[in-house]
Design a protein around this motif. Sequence first.
Motif, short mmCIF file in Angstrom:
data_model
loop_
_atom_site.label_atom_id
_atom_site.label_comp_id
_atom_site.label_asym_id
_atom_site.label_seq_id
_atom_site.Cartn_x
_atom_site.Cartn_y
_atom_site.Cartn_z
N GLU A 207 63.13 78.41 47.87
CA GLU A 207 63.75 79.64 48.07
C GLU A 207 64.58 80.14 46.86
O GLU A 207 64.66 81.47 46.46
N THR A 208 65.32 79.03 46.07
CA THR A 208 66.01 79.42 44.91
C THR A 208 65.05 80.04 43.64
O THR A 208 65.41 80.89 43.08
N LEU A 209 64.22 79.25 43.58
CA LEU A 209 63.14 79.61 42.53
C LEU A 209 62.21 80.99 42.90
O LEU A 209 62.35 81.73 41.88
N ASP A 210 62.29 81.33 44.02
CA ASP A 210 61.53 82.49 44.49
C ASP A 210 62.34 83.69 44.29
O ASP A 210 62.06 84.75 43.85
N LYS B 97 72.46 78.18 31.75
CA LYS B 97 73.33 77.28 32.66
C LYS B 97 72.30 76.82 33.80
O LYS B 97 72.30 75.40 34.29
N SER B 98 71.35 77.51 34.39
CA SER B 98 70.49 77.05 35.20
C SER B 98 69.56 75.88 34.99
O SER B 98 69.30 75.04 35.80
N ILE B 99 69.09 75.92 33.73
CA ILE B 99 68.27 74.67 33.16
C ILE B 99 69.00 73.41 33.33
O ILE B 99 68.40 72.12 33.54
N THR B 100 70.46 73.37 33.11
CA THR B 100 70.95 72.25 33.27
C THR B 100 71.08 71.77 34.72
O THR B 100 71.02 70.47 34.89
N ASP B 101 71.18 72.61 35.61
CA ASP B 101 71.13 72.20 37.04
C ASP B 101 69.78 71.72 37.51
O ASP B 101 69.56 70.77 38.10
N LEU B 102 68.64 72.40 36.77
CA LEU B 102 67.27 71.65 36.85
C LEU B 102 67.13 70.40 36.40
O LEU B 102 66.55 69.65 37.14
N GLU B 103 67.54 70.03 35.16
CA GLU B 103 67.53 68.84 34.71
C GLU B 103 68.12 67.80 35.57
O GLU B 103 67.70 66.75 35.89
N ARG B 104 69.23 67.90 36.22
CA ARG B 104 70.18 67.25 36.95
C ARG B 104 69.30 66.96 38.28
O ARG B 104 69.62 65.91 38.91
N MET B 105 68.71 67.82 38.79
CA MET B 105 67.79 67.78 40.08
C MET B 105 66.76 66.80 39.88
O MET B 105 66.71 65.90 40.49
N GLY B 106 66.17 66.83 38.37
CA GLY B 106 65.21 65.88 38.14
C GLY B 106 65.78 64.69 38.04
O GLY B 106 64.85 63.74 38.44
N MET C 87 59.56 75.07 34.71
CA MET C 87 60.51 73.93 34.77
C MET C 87 60.71 73.67 36.22
O MET C 87 60.95 72.60 36.71
N GLY C 88 61.20 74.73 36.88
CA GLY C 88 61.63 74.72 38.18
C GLY C 88 60.58 74.29 39.22
O GLY C 88 60.68 73.35 40.00
N GLY C 89 59.47 74.87 38.82
CA GLY C 89 58.30 74.20 39.50
C GLY C 89 58.02 72.76 39.52
O GLY C 89 57.79 71.96 40.46
N LEU C 90 58.28 72.29 38.37
CA LEU C 90 58.13 70.66 38.18
C LEU C 90 58.91 70.09 38.81
O LEU C 90 58.91 68.91 39.60
N VAL C 91 60.37 70.38 38.98
CA VAL C 91 61.50 69.92 39.35
C VAL C 91 61.14 69.88 41.03
O VAL C 91 61.35 68.94 41.68
N GLU C 92 60.77 70.84 41.58
CA GLU C 92 60.37 71.04 42.76
C GLU C 92 59.39 69.96 43.31
O GLU C 92 59.46 69.28 44.28
N LYS C 93 58.44 69.72 42.55
CA LYS C 93 57.20 68.67 42.77
C LYS C 93 57.97 67.24 42.82
O LYS C 93 57.64 66.49 43.59
N GLN C 94 58.76 67.04 41.77
CA GLN C 94 59.39 65.85 41.50
C GLN C 94 60.13 65.43 42.81
O GLN C 94 60.39 64.40 43.22
N ASP D 176 60.62 87.35 28.39
CA ASP D 176 59.45 86.88 29.54
C ASP D 176 59.11 85.40 29.15
O ASP D 176 58.90 84.63 30.18
N GLU D 177 58.99 84.92 28.15
CA GLU D 177 58.45 83.69 27.77
C GLU D 177 59.54 82.62 28.37
O GLU D 177 59.24 81.55 28.83
N VAL D 178 60.99 82.97 27.95
CA VAL D 178 62.15 81.99 28.41
C VAL D 178 62.04 81.82 29.88
O VAL D 178 61.94 80.74 30.44
N ARG D 179 61.99 83.02 30.78
CA ARG D 179 62.15 83.14 32.07
C ARG D 179 60.89 82.42 32.48
O ARG D 179 61.03 81.76 33.54
N SER D 180 59.74 82.79 32.00
CA SER D 180 58.30 81.93 32.64
C SER D 180 58.63 80.24 32.46
O SER D 180 58.32 79.63 33.24
N HIS D 181 59.14 79.93 31.11
CA HIS D 181 59.14 78.48 30.99
C HIS D 181 60.36 78.18 32.11
O HIS D 181 60.35 76.82 32.63
N PHE D 182 61.33 78.76 32.20
CA PHE D 182 62.37 78.51 33.32
C PHE D 182 61.72 78.15 34.73
O PHE D 182 61.95 77.26 35.17
N LEU D 183 60.81 79.11 35.03
CA LEU D 183 60.06 78.99 36.51
C LEU D 183 59.27 77.94 36.50
O LEU D 183 59.04 77.22 37.42
#
Length: 237
Positions: free
Chosen positions: A142-145, A94-103, A28-35, A19-26
């Motif tokens: 919608e991806t994060l949701d 794998k998805s955190i790599t995509d989030l980092e590249r979005m950033g 991170m996704g929220g921050l990327v969305e804001k960025q 749950d913690e890993v998943r929460s941290h992933f989401l």
Amino acid sequence: MKREDYRQHISAQFNAELDEVRSHFLAMGGLVEKQVTDAIASLLDADSALAVSVQNNDRRINQMESGIDEDIVRILARRQPAASDLRMIIAIGKSITDLERMGDEAAKIARAAQTLCEEGEAPRGYLECRHIGSLVRTMIHETLDAFAHFDVEQAFKVMKADAEIDMEYRTATRALVTYMMEDPRAISRVLSVMGVLRSLERVGDHARNIAEQLIFLVKGADVRHVSYEQVQKKLES
């Protein structure tokens, strides 16, 4: 596979770690969305201070990626997860790599915005940036949701939305190339805008990658490089 299936472990600690890993992933996704949202706003509003803020915040995204990587390595070493739990860890890894590249792409947009702000003249192409930027922001959300709710149908919708963004990007690029041919004085500024559009298109690609990983997580099916018809069949199986 459903959301509740990831909570059926003998070890409550293992549940908490997943749950913690998943929460941290989401998060991170929220921050990327804001960025991405702020980067687009800094361009359209000629807000140089916001552009600088986006560039500075990119370090936070990199730090979050490193932290989640460490969490994943620790779980793999201590828990030796199998089946659905392993799919979750792989999908997030794998998805955190995509989030980092979005950033990274958001930071590129912000750098272009800062340069254009300093030049002081809004070039051609801002209308296209606004339109494609709106599509991309919706796609990220919608991806994060979908990831938060294990919603493969929404993930499939995101995959199809990427095709629309690609089409809009090609149309916008052709129009801007024509404009530069007609007015060579605008070449430098319009090239900067085309770079922004390219970054937005890449963000859409990364969002699609995350949607594909969610489908892998829930259905155990690799939907990369296959037609929409084949994806639909895998979702129905």
